[in-house]
Write an enzyme that holds these catalytic residues in place. Sequence first.
Site, PDB file in Angstrom:
ATOM      1  CB  CYS A  83      31.669  32.805   3.155  1.00 48.22           C
ATOM      2  SG  CYS A  83      30.588  32.084   4.419  1.00 48.22           S
ATOM      3  CG  ASP A 502     -14.145  -6.925   5.981  1.00 49.58           C
ATOM      4  OD1 ASP A 502     -14.849  -7.266   6.942  1.00 49.58           O
ATOM      5  OD2 ASP A 502     -13.988  -5.747   5.616  1.00 49.58           O
ATOM      6  CG  ASP A 705     -10.484  -6.476   7.803  1.00 57.26           C
ATOM      7  OD1 ASP A 705     -11.170  -6.831   8.764  1.00 57.26           O
ATOM      8  OD2 ASP A 705     -10.955  -5.956   6.787  1.00 57.26           O
TER       9      ASP A 705
END
Length: 812
Positions: A83, A502, A705
């Site tokens: 509709c 690291d 880190d």
Amino acid sequence: MTALKRINLPVEGMTCASCVRRVENAIRKLPDVKEVSVNLATESAEVSLVPSAEMTPVVEAIRKAGYDVPASVVDLEIEGMTCASCVRRVEKALNDVPGVSAASVNLASERAHVEGLGTLPAGALIAAVRKAGYQARLVTKAADAGTENRDRHLAALRRDAIVAAILTAPVFVLEMGSHLFMSFHHWLAMTFGQQTIYVISFLLATLVQFGPGLRFYRHGIPALLRLAPDMNSLVAIGSTAAWAYSTVATFFPQLMPAGTANVYFESAAVIVTLVLFGRYLEARAKGQAGDAIRKLLDLSPRTARVARDGTFVDVPVDEVMAGDMLEARPGERIAVDGTVLDGHSHIDESMISGEPIPVEKREGSALLAGTINGQGSLRYRATKVGAETLLAQIVRMVEQAQGAKLPIQSLLDRVTAVFVPVVIGVALLTFVAWMLAGPENAFGVALVHAVSVLIIACPCAMGLATPASIMVATGRAAEMGILFRRGEALQTLKDARTVALDKTGTLTKGHPELTDLIPLPGFERDEILRLTASAEARSEHPVAAAIVMAATGQRLALSPATDFHTETGLGIVATVDGHAVLVGADRFMTGRGIDPAALRDEAARAGEAGRTPLYVAIDGRLAALVCVSDPVKETTPDAIRRLHDLGLGVAMLTGDNSRTAQAVAGPLGIDTVVAEVLPGGKVDAIREIAGRAGPVVFVGDGINDAPALAEASVGLAIGTGTDIAIESADVVLMSGDLQGVARAIAVSKATMRNIAQNLFWAFAYNIVLIPVAAGAFSGLTGWTLSPMLAAGAMAMSSVFVLANAMRLKQLK
């Protein structure tokens, strides 16, 4: 701080650095705009707005400045509407999608027509309709809208250039042939008459001027009226001056001083033709410079085999939703990110990570969209779809990096801000100077030199010098598994003096193994391992994973840990089966009142051998020493050598004790070791190294880190193929290979070298040829530059800059 809303809009009509500055200034004046970056090479504007801001004012500002933002259209097929209320609901859902300017839904045809600015996100439109309670699918799957716009623009340029060339050729032959061959000149004069030749030249040149050349008027004259002249203005003024002077000389020679009624129709026509051909070649080269993005987009398959009602069917990939079960047959591309449910195969992930060796996949393995399945068949569960896939994130990163503005660009912006007005001023001075010099046919000579100055000084090469190199370099880097999240890193990375690394996951594999468990008298080995692993099961540290893996490998039954607490970089505390369990370094034990002396010698020997020693205390008593070893990656030694070959110092920052750190660093030839440092201490270490040795690049895993990655001049995050959303890093290395650091630095140096070459060519070309075009040397050496040669040289300068940038595609 509230996150900003970022939009990327294609901008049509920009031709030089002055256009870039004008668009940026127009957007920056808007109150809701926080950041803006306009890129000539990508022909786009990236704008950061406050979250509540609308896109329409930005588009209006761009158009008011004399440029355009092309619209795009998406048509959808809608299921489930019954509709008018359904129509309104779908229209509202579509209009709420960022970038949509209008949405119209037809209940009878069950179609939605969506218009927007820039490239409309089809996946977002479909998702919005689904969220509203309906089903949607694309009626036609359009290719990349940006590519379509470029192709359309390229076709128009090609057409105009060819038409201009066809019309210009007779004018050029008539004029230049008469100058070169006197017999040809006499034949023309006797056969047609000079006035007839002038009229023919006028007709052809006029067709060129106001046919293919009309584009220069459409953009150049409005810019001139706004007192903001651009490259189009220079071409329009120059060619019109030559055409208008020639027209008066042809039809009203009596209005001109004696001996000055000369024609320059060939100059007017050739200027337009050569500039059009230059722009066509430039547009082609710019399209090739953006090949990396298109290649990445092409990796995503158009369809996927999805389980529907107990069987696998092919559906558009946009319709796949998280949680769907999919099938990948041998040789097919993986449609979306997912997790293997069953099957065994090897996947070629080289297009994502740059690593050529296929990766084994079995139940539980992660799959990435765009990668290629090998000989096996896999069934997998979709975990990320659409814009959330890794491939989509990579495309966004590359697009952002390609649109970045390097610090060096700010200098160019200041130069180009005044360049075009200065050029017009120089052209006027040239005209006046030659008029005052009073040679024979002073007006004609003055006009020719002034027009040559206008044409030769178009700053298009300046505007392309930096962004073209960035586009090609970031695309090539992405093919090598190096993603520049921030384009500025391209410039700053080359200045690095030290690379700080690291240890865990960067120098080493990041998958440590339990090598030793030394219990003290009164404690049983298996029970210590069981309690320790039970406590460590709550931790995400790689060392904890090694201990848990060792316990499960011996089929020890772990118990749930309570009262779990971790002290970052020191150790953990937990209660397991009523026992208080502590696991950590010697300083952690000392801080808890437990003396580790009984096992200190064993810990020292383990540290010297490169293993990480941890003490275990149970119920307040020292119980055992556990040693974990994280093997160094096979490629790490060669990577360190390559960094040294680049003249860089190498430092290692780790939370491990000094003996362990030295045991790893020594054989690798690492220059500086900073051990027993907490994550916050890495920031201080980076500052200390930077103060002593210069800019520092930090390389870490992007998780623990983050502070160090943010503190360094450039932060490089080692990725694992899936861990890519690392906000604190400037560069992401998709593979775990540390050699990517040297490659990234090499890309930076090559890019900045390429940009320097482009800038030298662009500036040297103007500095050298403007005086020549003005006729400054004509009296001494006879050097001069006709408007035709000026147009050719100007066009080729842009092509040269783009061709030089394209050399970065061959970067090894």
